[in-house]
Motif scaffolding. Structure first.
Motif, PDB file in Angstrom:
ATOM      1  N   HIS A  40      -4.906  16.352  -1.096  1.00  7.97           N
ATOM      2  CA  HIS A  40      -5.772  16.769  -2.388  1.00  7.97           C
ATOM      3  C   HIS A  40      -5.579  17.941  -3.170  1.00  7.97           C
ATOM      4  O   HIS A  40      -5.465  18.152  -3.955  1.00  7.97           O
ATOM      5  N   ASN A  66     -14.172   2.575   2.074  1.00  9.57           N
ATOM      6  CA  ASN A  66     -12.212   1.575   1.316  1.00  9.57           C
ATOM      7  C   ASN A  66     -12.924   0.514   1.732  1.00  9.57           C
ATOM      8  O   ASN A  66     -13.591  -0.043   2.354  1.00  9.57           O
ATOM      9  N   CYS A 124      -8.511  -4.191   3.436  1.00 10.11           N
ATOM     10  CA  CYS A 124      -7.878  -5.146   2.629  1.00 10.11           C
ATOM     11  C   CYS A 124      -6.658  -5.383   4.274  1.00 10.11           C
ATOM     12  O   CYS A 124      -6.673  -4.146   5.024  1.00 10.11           O
ATOM     13  N   LYS A 163      -1.632   1.298   4.645  1.00 14.46           N
ATOM     14  CA  LYS A 163      -0.456   1.071   3.401  1.00 14.46           C
ATOM     15  C   LYS A 163      -1.413   1.118   1.974  1.00 14.46           C
ATOM     16  O   LYS A 163      -0.448   1.882   1.539  1.00 14.46           O
ATOM     17  N   ALA A 164      -2.189   0.366   1.852  1.00 13.20           N
ATOM     18  CA  ALA A 164      -2.940   0.697   1.128  1.00 13.20           C
ATOM     19  C   ALA A 164      -3.420   1.291   0.512  1.00 13.20           C
ATOM     20  O   ALA A 164      -3.544   2.154  -0.947  1.00 13.20           O
ATOM     21  N   TYR A 165      -4.134   2.604   1.142  1.00 17.21           N
ATOM     22  CA  TYR A 165      -4.466   3.722   0.936  1.00 17.21           C
ATOM     23  C   TYR A 165      -3.375   4.492   0.870  1.00 17.21           C
ATOM     24  O   TYR A 165      -3.885   5.363  -0.134  1.00 17.21           O
ATOM     25  N   ARG A 166      -1.751   4.648   1.332  1.00 15.25           N
ATOM     26  CA  ARG A 166      -1.568   5.820   1.093  1.00 15.25           C
ATOM     27  C   ARG A 166      -0.868   5.836   0.081  1.00 15.25           C
ATOM     28  O   ARG A 166      -0.414   6.139  -0.808  1.00 15.25           O
ATOM     29  N   ALA A 167      -1.142   4.593  -0.660  1.00 13.12           N
ATOM     30  CA  ALA A 167      -0.121   4.040  -1.773  1.00 13.12           C
ATOM     31  C   ALA A 167      -0.919   4.599  -2.888  1.00 13.12           C
ATOM     32  O   ALA A 167      -0.337   5.186  -3.952  1.00 13.12           O
ATOM     33  N   SER A 168      -2.192   4.125  -3.111  1.00 15.54           N
ATOM     34  CA  SER A 168      -3.028   4.036  -3.716  1.00 15.54           C
ATOM     35  C   SER A 168      -3.571   6.104  -3.913  1.00 15.54           C
ATOM     36  O   SER A 168      -4.002   6.569  -4.726  1.00 15.54           O
ATOM     37  N   ALA A 169      -3.011   6.661  -2.693  1.00 14.56           N
ATOM     38  CA  ALA A 169      -3.539   7.748  -2.470  1.00 14.56           C
ATOM     39  C   ALA A 169      -2.059   8.579  -3.009  1.00 14.56           C
ATOM     40  O   ALA A 169      -2.222  10.121  -3.552  1.00 14.56           O
ATOM     41  N   GLN A 170      -1.321   8.418  -3.815  1.00 18.24           N
ATOM     42  CA  GLN A 170       0.629   8.527  -4.314  1.00 18.24           C
ATOM     43  C   GLN A 170       0.060   9.091  -5.578  1.00 18.24           C
ATOM     44  O   GLN A 170      -0.988   8.760  -6.584  1.00 18.24           O
TER      45      GLN A 170
END
Ligand code: THG
Length: 264
Positions: free
Chosen positions: A40, A249, A252, A257-264
């Motif tokens: 970040h 968090n 799911c 994968k969900a974390y990485r997708a939301s972090a983009q």
């Protein structure tokens, strides 16, 4: 957790050589890769060997700014380098770091206030680093009180309990964990807590294993931020999983994968 990428540091050979050769592509690649891996914020340290740190910090920050808008943490003990770095990095940057020493606070609190910067505070004072958590938290409280006098909210302070290599001292990791937990009770809102994670494993075998195990333990004590290598994907997986198990968090099935997708 707030991930601050550690790799743009003249302590690393590739960065040291890039500074000497004025090769900004190396720095820009490290900036891009760290952000793509989940950083970040980017820590920037010219390193011990630079003969012109004032020039180097500005060159590093300007090189990064050509490829990334990510907040930058200026990592230096030198007042003039800090001021130049913060000015180049722009609003919303991080001052890394002050200590509880009055002279440091007198110089860096006004800089933080004037530039809307957050401030990392090492729990060190005129007498050095306290042995246990109580002494560390006492310094943190003094910093938080001084910050409030400058109109800086406690949640813009990141208390750093100062971790040292476990190979040199095996009790400090526990004192630092207790410091993280006790800082939550200092004020409302409480200050945030941070670690220079890789310090814990310097000079040891199994560095990555030690880093990620300690990161998980620190998260369970309430850690908010770490200066670390986001390109260590096993460490990032451990961090994401710890945050899931701590209810930081939403669960799911494919949570990595969900974390990485939301972090983009
Ligand atoms: N607290 C705060 N800021 C910090 C630290 C801290 N900034 C610097 C440091 N500690 C965090 N960053 C690093 C960066 C690199 C390493 C450790 C911490 C590291 N480097 C390799 C080494 O020393 O073995 C370099 C070797 C190489 O070239 O690969 O481990 O605690 N606020």
């Amino acid at each position: 957790m707030y991930v601050i990428g550690e790799r743009i540091n003249g302590m690393f050979k590739d960065v040291r050589q890039a500074i000497q050769a004025k090769d900004k592509s190396v720095i820009q690649e490290l900036a891009r890769k760290q952000v793509a891996s989940g950083a970040h914020c980017l820590d920037v340290n010219v390193g011990p060997a630079s003969d012109d740190p004032l020039w180097a910090i500005q060159w590093l920050v300007e090189s990064i700014r050509e490829v990334s808008d990510a907040p930058i943490a200026i990592d230096t003990t030198k007042g003039d380098v800090m001021a130049a770095g913060i000015k180049a990095a722009g609003p919303g940057s991080v001052i890394n770091s002050t200590t509880g020493q009055q002279a440091k606070l007198d110089a860096l609190l006004p800089l933080a206030a004037a530039n809307d910067a957050s401030l990392v505070a090492l729990t060190i004072d005129e007498k050095g680093i306290p042995r246990d958590a109580g002494g560390r938290v006492e310094i943190a409280l003094r910093v938080v009180a001084a910050a409030m006098e400058h109109g800086i909210s406690p949640d813009r302070i990141y208390v750093d309990g100062v971790i040292i290599p476990v190979s040199a001292d095996q009790v400090t990791p526990t004192h630092v964990l207790n410091t993280i937990a006790q800082c939550k009770m200092l004020s409302d809102p409480p200050p945030k807590t941070i670690l220079g994670l890789s310090n814990v494993s310097q000079g040891t075998a199994y560095r990555e294993l030690i880093n990620r195990t300690y990161l998980v333990m620190a998260l369970a004590h309430g850690l908010d931020a770490a200066i670390m290598d986001p390109m260590d994907s096993e460490m990032m997986d451990a961090m994401i999983t710890a945050e899931l198990l701590l209810n930081r968090n939403v669960y799911c099935a494919d949570f990595l994968k969900a974390y990485r997708a939301s972090a983009q």
